[in-house]
Design a protein around this motif. Structure first.
Motif, PDB file in Angstrom:
ATOM      1  N   LEU A 103      46.435  24.251  42.021  1.00 29.72           N
ATOM      2  CA  LEU A 103      46.147  24.524  40.617  1.00 29.72           C
ATOM      3  C   LEU A 103      44.739  24.076  40.241  1.00 29.72           C
ATOM      4  O   LEU A 103      44.063  24.725  39.437  1.00 29.72           O
ATOM      5  N   GLY A 104      44.301  22.962  40.823  1.00 29.46           N
ATOM      6  CA  GLY A 104      42.982  22.445  40.474  1.00 29.46           C
ATOM      7  C   GLY A 104      41.858  23.412  40.771  1.00 29.46           C
ATOM      8  O   GLY A 104      40.815  23.389  40.105  1.00 29.46           O
ATOM      9  N   LYS A 105      42.057  24.262  41.763  1.00 25.03           N
ATOM     10  CA  LYS A 105      41.020  25.244  42.095  1.00 25.03           C
ATOM     11  C   LYS A 105      40.848  26.289  41.001  1.00 25.03           C
ATOM     12  O   LYS A 105      39.855  26.991  40.952  1.00 25.03           O
ATOM     13  N   LEU A 106      41.870  26.448  40.152  1.00 20.96           N
ATOM     14  CA  LEU A 106      41.828  27.465  39.110  1.00 20.96           C
ATOM     15  C   LEU A 106      41.492  26.890  37.735  1.00 20.96           C
ATOM     16  O   LEU A 106      41.307  27.648  36.789  1.00 20.96           O
ATOM     17  N   LEU A 107      41.423  25.572  37.625  1.00 18.40           N
ATOM     18  CA  LEU A 107      41.322  24.946  36.301  1.00 18.40           C
ATOM     19  C   LEU A 107      40.021  24.180  36.123  1.00 18.40           C
ATOM     20  O   LEU A 107      39.984  23.109  35.535  1.00 18.40           O
ATOM     21  N   GLU A 108      38.948  24.698  36.641  1.00 17.26           N
ATOM     22  CA  GLU A 108      37.700  23.957  36.620  1.00 17.26           C
ATOM     23  C   GLU A 108      36.924  24.090  35.315  1.00 17.26           C
ATOM     24  O   GLU A 108      35.922  23.432  35.122  1.00 17.26           O
ATOM     25  N   ASN A 109      37.356  24.981  34.438  1.00 13.65           N
ATOM     26  CA  ASN A 109      36.725  25.090  33.128  1.00 13.65           C
ATOM     27  C   ASN A 109      37.725  25.725  32.173  1.00 13.65           C
ATOM     28  O   ASN A 109      38.726  26.313  32.598  1.00 13.65           O
ATOM     29  N   PRO A 110      37.506  25.623  30.862  1.00 12.27           N
ATOM     30  CA  PRO A 110      38.477  26.180  29.894  1.00 12.27           C
ATOM     31  C   PRO A 110      38.735  27.664  30.072  1.00 12.27           C
ATOM     32  O   PRO A 110      39.852  28.130  29.892  1.00 12.27           O
ATOM     33  N   ALA A 111      37.684  28.406  30.429  1.00 11.38           N
ATOM     34  CA  ALA A 111      37.888  29.847  30.633  1.00 11.38           C
ATOM     35  C   ALA A 111      38.859  30.099  31.781  1.00 11.38           C
ATOM     36  O   ALA A 111      39.687  30.991  31.728  1.00 11.38           O
ATOM     37  N   GLY A 112      38.759  29.276  32.826  1.00  9.13           N
ATOM     38  CA  GLY A 112      39.682  29.429  33.936  1.00  9.13           C
ATOM     39  C   GLY A 112      41.106  29.137  33.535  1.00  9.13           C
ATOM     40  O   GLY A 112      42.040  29.800  33.975  1.00  9.13           O
ATOM     41  N   VAL A 113      41.307  28.147  32.680  1.00 11.96           N
ATOM     42  CA  VAL A 113      42.653  27.830  32.198  1.00 11.96           C
ATOM     43  C   VAL A 113      43.244  29.014  31.457  1.00 11.96           C
ATOM     44  O   VAL A 113      44.407  29.389  31.649  1.00 11.96           O
ATOM     45  N   CYS A 114      42.427  29.630  30.604  1.00  9.78           N
ATOM     46  CA  CYS A 114      42.916  30.770  29.829  1.00  9.78           C
ATOM     47  C   CYS A 114      43.279  31.929  30.737  1.00  9.78           C
ATOM     48  O   CYS A 114      44.304  32.578  30.558  1.00  9.78           O
TER      49      CYS A 114
END
Length: 523
Positions: A103-114
């Motif tokens: 999951l950490g690979k996908l959550l490196e910035n707010p845009a990625g979280v969205c």
């Protein structure tokens, strides 16, 4: 000399779970134009059966770092080319149990979280839709095994459950029969085509679809004397007389088709018996009408992809099949009304390149003359437009429709929130100007908006924009998934046909489509 000795090599194994050294290049170096508005983006529409997150997975900003191997030390740089080539975890595969390292690979910035949240919603709806469809249609592997088991079987291998047909359509009779498979008796429909039926070869080549009648067996055999074939000489007795010679009482040899779906009535019978329901519960009935019309449009869309036309799109040739269990949203009220949403099946076909359905009148020939798409497809719009009037119990004849001029269609009374939209759709389907006439695909989208929104009041306080519609889709997807989660924790039962249709809508719809549909519907 003052430096400490190097660390033992075996301790480097822990580096596999540690973040890499050096700054992240994700998203910040992404020059793509969608990066600035990523917080409001939604996954684009995809073909059925394809993972909805595929384009997201291919975006360069989703590339993740290659994990360190046991032979790498923390001081060894990882090549940037490897970072770009390594695929990121697919949103289709993400679950609550996915490791935090992934999951950490996908959550490196707010845009990625969205992006992750929105992509996971679409992927979840696709999975849920597939599971409900399997519940409605049965497992594909099971159907293939049944088809193999029925090969070469005839009447002798089937047990007749009722002497008389359970349903009669415009082109066939249907008998309920039993077949023992793996120590379980299954109930099928034995379809006995009428002499006028000419679609048997075409029907065998169609793909699997929720609204297309499926065949799993066929044979030619002498019709059993214990069954009653309406209109035949033995209909009154059902069996030969004792004094009657066997040669005289010989039953006809007929072709028989086996279908896993057992119809209980046609749409014509349903409409004939629903006048009272329409008067007493107009909102429930007209929503039901929208859901049935939506199934007609979805089936016609599938046939066009197969280059197949509907032989005779009339209420007498549209079959209704009971679903395995009532829909969550209809279980309570439908039970009190004695009515639930049935599955609708198209059962009469012809090959478009082989022949065109002949025009029934000179007016229809004039109405479809010189049009593109071909008259066989344009006739679908004509027939669905007529079907709207028929299912709403408004008297109308083909001659009236084909001879009408603008604004001369019969009036559809406003009995519910669906009445105005159905009237608008009928007008658009029956418009004589081909440039103003909507297609079956557009009719399907209009029915979906009538059923699940957005409704016109959404634009009462805010101007209609793509951003507003985009936000509406994202919020509705979230609320739909929450609804499924809450129902699964209670006693609401399993999702049914209406939930499946709703999933189909929200996993594919885009704000561009909604903008166009609402422009046409609410103008």
């Amino acid at each position: 000399d003052s430096l400490p000795p190097p660390l033992p090599k075996k301790q480097l194994q822990r580096a596999e779970s540690l973040p890499e050294k050096g700054p992240s290049h994700h998203c910040r170096a992404d020059p793509t134009p969608w990066a600035d508005s990523i917080l409001y983006s939604i996954p684009p529409r995809h073909e059925k059966g394809a993972p909805s997150s595929t384009p997201l997975r291919d975006r360069p900003s989703w590339g993740h770092k290659k994990p360190l191997t046991k032979s790498q030390s923390l001081g060894e740089p990882v090549a940037w080319s490897n970072q770009q080539k390594a695929p990121s975890p697919s949103l289709v595969e993400l679950t609550f149990a996915t490791a935090d390292g992934e999951l950490g690979k996908l959550l490196e910035n707010p845009a990625g979280v969205c992006r992750v949240v929105l992509g996971c919603q679409v992927a979840a709806l696709a999975r849920l839709s597939s599971r409900i469809q399997e519940e409605l249609l049965g497992q594909e592997e099971q159907q293939q095994l049944l088809e193999a088991e029925l090969a070469g079987k005839r009447w002798a291998a089937l047990s007749t459950l009722e002497r008389e047909p359970c349903c009669e359509s415009g082109d066939a009779w249907y008998f309920r029969v039993g077949f023992t498979f793996e120590q379980t008796q299954l109930v099928f429909a034995a379809k006995v085509p009428k002499p006028c039926c000419t679609s048997l070869g075409v029907q065998s080549s169609l793909g699997v679809h929720c609204n297309i009648q499926r065949l799993i067996g066929r044979f030619t055999d002498r019709f059993p004397q214990e069954l009653v074939l309406p209109g035949s000489p033995g209909e009154q007795s059902g069996s030969p007389s004792i004094e009657e010679p066997a040669s005289v009482a010989t039953s006809p040899v007929l072709q028989v088709l086996i279908s896993p779906e057992v119809p209980y009535q046609t749409l014509a019978s349903f409409m004939k018996g629903s006048h009272s329901l329409h008067r007493t519960s107009p909102g429930h009935y007209e929503r039901l009408a929208c859901l049935l019309l939506l199934q007609v449009c979805m089936g016609l869309e599938h046939l066009r992809v197969q280059s197949v036309g509907q032989g005779d799109l009339c209420p007498e040739n549209l079959l209704l099949v009971q679903c395995p269990r009532p829909s969550q949203s209809q279980e309570g009220k439908a039970a009190s009304l004695g009515l639930s949403l049935p599955r609708l099946l198209i059962s009469s076909f012809f090959k478009v390149q082989d022949k065109q359905r002949p025009c029934s009148t000179s007016q229809e020939q004039d109405w479809t003359k010189g049009l593109d798409p071909p008259p066989s497809q344009v006739a679908d719009e004509l027939n669905v437009g007529m079907l709207i009037y028929q299912i709403l119990h408004v008297d109308i004849s083909p001659d009236n429709i084909l001879g009408f001029r603008s604004n001369k269609l019969p009036e559809i009374p406003s009995l519910s929130i669906y009445s105005t939209g159905l009237k608008r759709l009928a007008t658009l389907l029956l418009h004589r100007d081909p440039h103003k006439r909507v297609s079956i695909e557009q009719a399907r989208s209009i029915l979906q908006v009538l059923l699940w929104g957005p409704r016109q009041e959404l634009f009462a306080r805010s101007k209609k924009t793509l951003t507003l519609l985009q936000s509406w889709v994202e919020v509705k997807r979230t609320l739909l998934l929450l609804k499924f989660a809450e129902n699964s924790a209670g006693a609401a039962g399993s999702p049914g046909l209406e939930e499946w249709l709703c999933c189909q809508y929200f996993k594919e719809v885009t704000e561009q489509t909604l903008y166009q549909v609402t422009q046409v519907l609410y103008t």
